[in-house]
Design a protein around this motif. Structure first.
Motif, short mmCIF file in Angstrom:
data_model
loop_
_atom_site.label_atom_id
_atom_site.label_comp_id
_atom_site.label_asym_id
_atom_site.label_seq_id
_atom_site.Cartn_x
_atom_site.Cartn_y
_atom_site.Cartn_z
N GLY A 1 52.07 92.60 24.60
CA GLY A 1 52.17 93.79 24.52
C GLY A 1 53.39 94.50 23.82
O GLY A 1 54.45 94.04 23.39
N GLU A 2 53.03 96.05 23.56
CA GLU A 2 53.99 96.74 22.82
C GLU A 2 55.42 96.66 23.47
O GLU A 2 56.47 96.79 22.54
N ASP A 3 55.51 96.46 24.76
CA ASP A 3 56.85 96.73 25.54
C ASP A 3 57.52 95.11 25.83
O ASP A 3 58.34 95.18 26.58
N LEU A 4 56.69 94.22 25.46
CA LEU A 4 57.18 92.81 25.93
C LEU A 4 58.67 92.47 25.53
O LEU A 4 59.37 92.01 26.37
N ALA A 5 58.91 92.80 24.32
CA ALA A 5 60.34 92.77 23.84
C ALA A 5 61.37 93.52 24.63
O ALA A 5 62.44 92.86 25.22
N LEU A 6 61.04 94.77 24.94
CA LEU A 6 62.00 95.67 25.90
C LEU A 6 62.21 94.93 27.31
O LEU A 6 63.11 95.11 27.83
N VAL A 7 60.94 94.63 27.85
CA VAL A 7 60.88 93.81 29.09
C VAL A 7 61.72 92.75 29.29
O VAL A 7 62.58 92.49 30.04
N ALA A 8 61.66 91.83 28.07
CA ALA A 8 62.58 90.63 28.21
C ALA A 8 64.07 91.03 27.92
O ALA A 8 64.83 90.24 28.48
N ALA A 9 64.28 91.91 27.01
CA ALA A 9 65.80 92.38 26.80
C ALA A 9 66.28 92.89 28.42
O ALA A 9 67.43 92.37 28.59
N ASP A 10 65.76 93.80 28.96
CA ASP A 10 66.19 94.26 30.21
C ASP A 10 66.19 93.22 31.34
O ASP A 10 66.86 93.32 32.06
N ALA A 11 65.29 92.16 31.28
CA ALA A 11 65.33 90.98 32.28
C ALA A 11 66.23 90.02 31.80
O ALA A 11 66.48 89.15 32.83
N GLY A 12 66.71 89.87 30.58
CA GLY A 12 67.76 89.05 30.07
C GLY A 12 67.22 87.75 29.87
O GLY A 12 67.79 86.81 30.33
N CYS A 13 65.87 87.80 29.48
CA CYS A 13 65.29 86.44 29.02
C CYS A 13 64.45 86.65 28.06
O CYS A 13 64.48 87.66 27.18
N SER A 14 63.75 85.33 27.55
CA SER A 14 62.65 85.60 26.47
C SER A 14 61.54 86.02 26.77
O SER A 14 61.08 86.13 27.82
N GLU A 15 60.74 86.36 25.64
CA GLU A 15 59.31 87.06 25.90
C GLU A 15 58.36 85.96 26.49
O GLU A 15 57.69 86.35 27.52
N ASP A 16 58.67 84.68 26.19
CA ASP A 16 57.79 83.59 27.08
C ASP A 16 58.34 83.37 28.34
O ASP A 16 57.53 83.26 29.11
N ALA A 17 59.44 83.54 28.55
CA ALA A 17 59.82 83.89 30.10
C ALA A 17 59.34 84.80 30.94
O ALA A 17 58.99 84.51 32.00
N VAL A 18 59.15 85.89 30.03
CA VAL A 18 58.53 86.98 30.73
C VAL A 18 57.15 86.56 31.22
O VAL A 18 56.44 86.92 32.43
#
Length: 198
Positions: A83-100
């Motif tokens: 998704g378009e916001d996967l990187a944003l969600v990962a950054a805010d969660a403090g983890c990798s996109e795979d971890a999201v």
């Protein structure tokens, strides 16, 4: 809890929390009082259409801290996590996109209520790191099948529409078909799991 009349044969129950609303909804569904025409759950409310006095008496005597169990329907949705916001969600969660994706697929969700658009279910059970705010500026077009999150909820856009949720990916599973019976795939109380696909 507080009751408010809505027309001649309906009332809105204002609840103290989402959990209290879910307990009230489950209690009424389990008891099935005669004359109830419809129940419409919301984030902190339950609209009761028909047999308001019977439902009110039922809930006044109910222990909403221990609602009746049920046999929820289980639905699994395959998701492409790109998704378009996967990187944003990962950054805010403090983890990798795979971890999201692992966090999102590792949780069990419950449809708390539906709304916004036909077939849109508000799913509870989102892991804490993924509880993030809506976008500052909503999109004018979110494609059908987009899987997103906002606040304490995750969900799937059943059709193309505007929206401000952070997008994790998409599913090809239809969430709403006007010709199906029932037309919406998800209903309050259903259990939902997401499965990552490539």
């Amino acid at each position: 809890m507080r009751w408010r009349r809505c027309g001649e044969d309906a009332a809105l129950l204002d609840c103290d929390s989402l959990d209290q609303m879910r307990a009230a909804h489950a209690t009424v569904l389990a008891a099935r009082p005669d004359g109830v025409v419809d129940l419409v759950p919301g984030a902190r409310s339950l609209l009761v259409v028909g047999a308001v006095a019977a439902v009110r008496a039922l809930l006044d005597d109910a222990d909403l801290t221990h609602p009746p169990g049920g046999n929820p329907r289980e639905v699994t949705l395959d998701v492409h996590y790109d998704g378009e916001d996967l990187a944003l969600v990962a950054a805010d969660a403090g983890c990798s996109e795979d971890a999201v994706a692992e966090l999102h697929t590792g949780a069990a969700y419950t449809v708390a209520f539906t709304g916004f658009a036909p077939g849109f279910g508000y799913l509870t059970g989102l892991p804490s790191p993924l509880r993030q705010p809506r976008l500052d500026s909503p999109r004018t077009r979110v494609p059908a099948g987009s899987v997103g999150l906002a606040g304490e909820f995750t969900g799937v856009y059943p059709r193309e529409s505007p929206g401000g949720w952070r997008l994790l990916g998409y599913t090809t599973t239809p969430l709403f078909d006007a010709h199906a019976d029932p037309p919406a795939l998800l209903a309050p109380g259903d259990r939902v799991r997401f499965r990552s696909v490539r």
